[in-house]
Design an enzyme around this catalytic site. Sequence first.
Site, PDB file in Angstrom:
ATOM      1  N   GLU A 122       0.832  -1.204   0.000  1.00 44.97           N
ATOM      2  CA  GLU A 122       0.000   0.000   0.000  1.00 44.97           C
ATOM      3  C   GLU A 122       0.869   1.258   0.000  1.00 44.97           C
ATOM      4  OE1 GLU A 122      -3.199   0.214  -0.449  1.00 44.97           O
ATOM      5  OE2 GLU A 122      -3.321  -1.977  -0.585  1.00 44.97           O
ATOM      6  N   HIS A 336       2.856  -9.926  -9.807  1.00 45.25           N
ATOM      7  CA  HIS A 336       4.299 -10.192  -9.815  1.00 45.25           C
ATOM      8  C   HIS A 336       5.032  -9.143  -8.993  1.00 45.25           C
ATOM      9  CE1 HIS A 336       8.286 -11.258 -11.195  1.00 45.25           C
ATOM     10  NE2 HIS A 336       8.482 -10.002 -11.556  1.00 45.25           N
ATOM     11  N   SER A 337       4.670  -7.899  -9.171  1.00 43.30           N
ATOM     12  CA  SER A 337       5.255  -6.789  -8.421  1.00 43.30           C
ATOM     13  C   SER A 337       4.292  -5.625  -8.503  1.00 43.30           C
ATOM     14  CB  SER A 337       6.621  -6.389  -9.010  1.00 43.30           C
ATOM     15  OG  SER A 337       6.435  -5.740 -10.271  1.00 43.30           O
TER      16      SER A 337
END
Length: 446
Positions: A122, A336-337
């Site tokens: 976040e 994934h990222s």
Amino acid sequence: MLPILYRHAQRAAVRRLSSAVYRCSDIAESMGLRTANYTGASFSTSSQTMRKKVMFPGALNSEYTHELQFVSSVESIQTYQVMDTSGNVLDPAHEPQVSKEEARAMYRNMLVLNAMDQILYEAQRQGRISFYMTSFGEEALIGSAAALNPKDLVFGQYREAGVLLQRGFTLEQFMNQCFSNEKDLGKGRQMPIHYGTKELSFQTISSPLATQIPQAAGAAYGMRREGNKLCTVCYFGEGAASEGDFHAGLNMAATLGCPVIFYCRNNGYAISTPSIEQYRGDGIASRGIGYGIDTIRVDGNDIWAIYAATKAARKAAVEQNKPVLIEAMTYRVSHHSTSDDSSAYRSKKEVEDWSKRDNPIARMRAWMQNKGWWVKGEDAEITKSAKAKVLEAFAAAEKLKKPAIRHLFEDVYAELPPELQREKAEIEALVRKYPDYYQVNDFAKS
């Protein structure tokens, strides 16, 4: 003169061939194989017993056949499992031999890792750090770290934060690295999540895919020569196994007898490429067998299967000076990222189904509750405490200054070369001339 030289060359070639044949014969006999009779420069086979085993040095375990047949597949490698998805141990003989304290510490680290991932993911979305990768769905990896010697050298890829947690990397150290501040052990030179610590025997992560694999093999060879009874452990994803470094590293480790554990996290996706599009063989485990490496495939959501396999792999690597390959089958629940949106290549329902069907944290919790080692409701308390500690470390790290500019030029050369001395002087002059533009107050003093 030429005919004489030619005859000399012929005799030398025969001597080399003879020596090679004797070596092959010795190897075969040590393996309990029947060898052909050898006389001079010719071969003869006993008329009573036809030779079955191939004697060529490139394939000593092969047998002759009269059938013309191309091999396209072999029996699929099984997946080792200790407990089912409800936390029930399937075979009492494989009940984990750990104490209550050890099990609770491992489970607590799984919860802390999950809490840290949520907050830092976040934070990246808010623009407070530049990049992040989570370990959602792959928390059981912590089991591998628990099975190692703390001094075994780890070569990680991207999702080994759980290994560091298990080894004692603090929340403050995680936050400092992700913010690249003045307390970052890497002095701000790396992207977030590219952790490294000499104290905990964890090599700094590098972005280029699979470069750590041959490095781990080389470091393991050094350990073998030193005889220190340690090994290296190399983590990577199944996508990295498509890189050339994977093949070079495994072959090097196999031929040189390097005490290294290759740990492949097969989570189903190499960024956006599903495993079905990455290879046609039997996963990554079959490649280890192809290189002559002891190989096992495990349930990567079963922390105790991972623990047992890693413990056995380490024993083989250290005591026999040999590489071992572990393929851990799991599922990447996260994107994934933070640079990826997995909804572009898989459905949200697929992810939700996996999260409900087989969650490594839920499985570990069920096992502990079955043993009476965990009380229902403790998760909420631990998670709340973990989030508070993460946020506290996060706030402190965010307030710290960036590393001193001089660190740009350190830790490579014992003495700075003239060209870099010139560049350093130039940068220092620019910073003095334009302090507001370069925001010098945001950096620690040199």
